[in-house]
Design a protein around this motif. Structure first.
Motif, PDB file in Angstrom:
ATOM      1  N   GLU A 121       0.811  -1.219   0.000  1.00 38.83           N
ATOM      2  CA  GLU A 121       0.000   0.000   0.000  1.00 38.83           C
ATOM      3  C   GLU A 121       0.844   1.269   0.000  1.00 38.83           C
ATOM      4  O   GLU A 121       0.323   2.360  -0.245  1.00 38.83           O
ATOM      5  CB  GLU A 121      -0.936  -0.006   1.207  1.00 38.83           C
ATOM      6  CG  GLU A 121      -2.062  -1.029   1.060  1.00 38.83           C
ATOM      7  CD  GLU A 121      -2.930  -1.153   2.304  1.00 38.83           C
ATOM      8  OE1 GLU A 121      -2.512  -0.650   3.372  1.00 38.83           O
ATOM      9  OE2 GLU A 121      -4.010  -1.759   2.200  1.00 38.83           O
ATOM     10  N   CYS A 122       2.138   1.157   0.254  1.00 40.16           N
ATOM     11  CA  CYS A 122       2.982   2.356   0.294  1.00 40.16           C
ATOM     12  C   CYS A 122       3.159   3.019  -1.075  1.00 40.16           C
ATOM     13  O   CYS A 122       3.068   4.254  -1.162  1.00 40.16           O
ATOM     14  CB  CYS A 122       4.339   2.021   0.915  1.00 40.16           C
ATOM     15  SG  CYS A 122       4.257   1.777   2.704  1.00 40.16           S
ATOM     16  N   PRO A 123       3.409   2.266  -2.153  1.00 39.22           N
ATOM     17  CA  PRO A 123       3.556   2.934  -3.451  1.00 39.22           C
ATOM     18  C   PRO A 123       2.312   3.719  -3.900  1.00 39.22           C
ATOM     19  O   PRO A 123       2.432   4.901  -4.260  1.00 39.22           O
ATOM     20  CB  PRO A 123       3.894   1.788  -4.406  1.00 39.22           C
ATOM     21  CG  PRO A 123       4.550   0.777  -3.523  1.00 39.22           C
ATOM     22  CD  PRO A 123       3.793   0.847  -2.235  1.00 39.22           C
ATOM     23  N   PRO A 124       1.106   3.112  -3.890  1.00 45.47           N
ATOM     24  CA  PRO A 124      -0.046   3.900  -4.337  1.00 45.47           C
ATOM     25  C   PRO A 124      -0.404   5.046  -3.396  1.00 45.47           C
ATOM     26  O   PRO A 124      -0.881   6.092  -3.850  1.00 45.47           O
ATOM     27  CB  PRO A 124      -1.193   2.872  -4.396  1.00 45.47           C
ATOM     28  CG  PRO A 124      -0.763   1.761  -3.514  1.00 45.47           C
ATOM     29  CD  PRO A 124       0.727   1.711  -3.613  1.00 45.47           C
ATOM     30  N   THR A 125      -0.153   4.883  -2.113  1.00 49.49           N
ATOM     31  CA  THR A 125      -0.524   5.917  -1.152  1.00 49.49           C
ATOM     32  C   THR A 125       0.480   7.060  -1.122  1.00 49.49           C
ATOM     33  O   THR A 125       0.096   8.238  -1.066  1.00 49.49           O
ATOM     34  CB  THR A 125      -0.638   5.315   0.267  1.00 49.49           C
ATOM     35  OG1 THR A 125      -1.546   4.221   0.233  1.00 49.49           O
ATOM     36  CG2 THR A 125      -1.144   6.351   1.261  1.00 49.49           C
ATOM     37  N   PHE A 126       1.764   6.719  -1.150  1.00 49.17           N
ATOM     38  CA  PHE A 126       2.797   7.732  -0.941  1.00 49.17           C
ATOM     39  C   PHE A 126       3.697   7.954  -2.153  1.00 49.17           C
ATOM     40  O   PHE A 126       4.610   8.787  -2.098  1.00 49.17           O
ATOM     41  CB  PHE A 126       3.659   7.353   0.269  1.00 49.17           C
ATOM     42  CG  PHE A 126       2.857   7.212   1.540  1.00 49.17           C
ATOM     43  CD1 PHE A 126       2.317   8.328   2.174  1.00 49.17           C
ATOM     44  CD2 PHE A 126       2.622   5.961   2.100  1.00 49.17           C
ATOM     45  CE1 PHE A 126       1.578   8.205   3.341  1.00 49.17           C
ATOM     46  CE2 PHE A 126       1.888   5.822   3.267  1.00 49.17           C
ATOM     47  CZ  PHE A 126       1.359   6.951   3.887  1.00 49.17           C
ATOM     48  N   GLY A 127       3.471   7.212  -3.221  1.00 45.02           N
ATOM     49  CA  GLY A 127       4.228   7.432  -4.448  1.00 45.02           C
ATOM     50  C   GLY A 127       5.657   6.951  -4.417  1.00 45.02           C
ATOM     51  O   GLY A 127       6.455   7.321  -5.282  1.00 45.02           O
ATOM     52  N   VAL A 128       6.017   6.116  -3.439  1.00 45.66           N
ATOM     53  CA  VAL A 128       7.376   5.569  -3.407  1.00 45.66           C
ATOM     54  C   VAL A 128       7.451   4.368  -4.331  1.00 45.66           C
ATOM     55  O   VAL A 128       6.431   3.744  -4.649  1.00 45.66           O
ATOM     56  CB  VAL A 128       7.791   5.166  -1.975  1.00 45.66           C
ATOM     57  CG1 VAL A 128       7.881   6.389  -1.087  1.00 45.66           C
ATOM     58  CG2 VAL A 128       6.839   4.140  -1.384  1.00 45.66           C
ATOM     59  N   SER A 129       8.645   4.023  -4.748  1.00 48.93           N
ATOM     60  CA  SER A 129       8.803   2.876  -5.630  1.00 48.93           C
ATOM     61  C   SER A 129       8.566   1.586  -4.835  1.00 48.93           C
ATOM     62  O   SER A 129       8.672   1.552  -3.603  1.00 48.93           O
ATOM     63  CB  SER A 129      10.201   2.855  -6.252  1.00 48.93           C
ATOM     64  OG  SER A 129      11.190   2.750  -5.251  1.00 48.93           O
ATOM     65  N   HIS A 130       8.269   0.513  -5.555  1.00 48.04           N
ATOM     66  CA  HIS A 130       7.914  -0.754  -4.918  1.00 48.04           C
ATOM     67  C   HIS A 130       9.083  -1.411  -4.191  1.00 48.04           C
ATOM     68  O   HIS A 130       8.866  -2.350  -3.421  1.00 48.04           O
ATOM     69  CB  HIS A 130       7.352  -1.723  -5.961  1.00 48.04           C
ATOM     70  CG  HIS A 130       5.979  -1.368  -6.425  1.00 48.04           C
ATOM     71  ND1 HIS A 130       4.846  -1.807  -5.799  1.00 48.04           N
ATOM     72  CD2 HIS A 130       5.563  -0.580  -7.453  1.00 48.04           C
ATOM     73  CE1 HIS A 130       3.777  -1.322  -6.412  1.00 48.04           C
ATOM     74  NE2 HIS A 130       4.188  -0.580  -7.416  1.00 48.04           N
TER      75      HIS A 130
END
Length: 266
Positions: free
Chosen positions: A79-88
């Motif tokens: 959930e971090c990439p879609p929520t915060f825009g960080v890479s996978h």
């Protein structure tokens, strides 16, 4: 060690309860969880500070677990990439038994004390990274072996467990022990223990991402615009932040691809 997660439920004859009684009693037990977390806030803070410090330098956050605990780590990481825009590859969840274990249990995968370090090593893990072991019991060999090897290699380690003085806690730099007591259904740690782990993971990843500058005000300005709902949310953010019309906000978002870039180039 005495495992409170395995202790007999405070309730009995569950099959004789009405649905209303079942739901009321489950909810009563669930209310224990946030109060248990409140008691270990200082430990959660230490983990957030350590993870944020390392991730600011390019390090990564790894979660390792088996069964429910492993799945919860994967959910939080995914959930971090879609929520915060960080890479996978910044927050990574690893489960005993590999990806097939996400949907279906892999027999005895959690009993291999060496496999977690093999799995972590596939990512060329370094001292810049952080490893958090997740295990309600605090006795899962896969997780214990993983954090022990990580710590031996100079990597900061922590754990999220629901028993006191567990073997896992003894192996990490910072143990987070959320003692929620016996489950409503004896031993079913997908219930209170799982809820506790989920809440702590939410706190860690969200706080770390805020420390990394991935939130502006209280908005997810780096979120991925992967569906119409999120596009509309982005437009609303721009309208509020920049005091512009819906059409102007939509045009900006279309042009720059995300909320942060749109704000910075307005």
């Amino acid at each position: 060690m005495t495992k409170s997660t395995e202790a007999d439920s405070k309730y009995t004859h569950l099959e004789q309860m009405s649905v209303k009684e079942l739901l009321t009693n489950i909810n009563k037990e669930d209310k224990i969880v946030p109060y248990a977390i409140e008691k270990v806030m200082d430990k959660i803070e230490l983990v957030v500070l350590a993870a944020a410090e390392r991730m600011k330098k390019g390090g990564r956050l790894f979660y390792i677990g088996a069964g429910t605990s492993g799945r919860l780590g994967i959910v939080d990481a995914s959930e971090c990439p879609p929520t915060f825009g960080v890479s996978h590859d910044r927050v990574i969840g690893i489960i005993a038994g590999g990806d097939s274990a996400i949907r279906k249990a892999v027999e005895f995968a959690e009993d291999d004390i060496n496999q977690a370090w093999i799995d972590l090593s596939a990512y060329e893990i370094t001292e810049d990274d952080v490893v958090i072991g997740i295990a309600a019991s605090g006795t899962t060999p896969y997780v214990i072996g993983g954090v022990k090897s990580a710590k031996a290699n100079g990597i900061f380690t922590a754990c999220i467990v629901c028993n006191s003085d567990s073997p896992l806690s003894a192996e990490v730099d910072v143990p987070i022990e959320v003692i929620v007591g016996p489950e409503f259904v004896t031993g079913s740690t997908r219930m209170k223990a799982g809820t506790a782990q989920k809440l702590v993971l939410n706190m860690i990843s969200t706080s770390v991402m805020i420390q990394l500058g991935r939130v502006k005000g209280n908005k997810m300005v780096d979120m991925q615009l992967s569906n119409n709902k999120l596009v509309k949310r982005g437009i609303q953010m721009l309208m509020g932040e920049l005091s512009i019309t819906y059409e102007e906000a939509k045009e900006l978002l279309d042009k720059y691809g995300n909320v942060r870039n749109a704000i910075n180039n307005f």
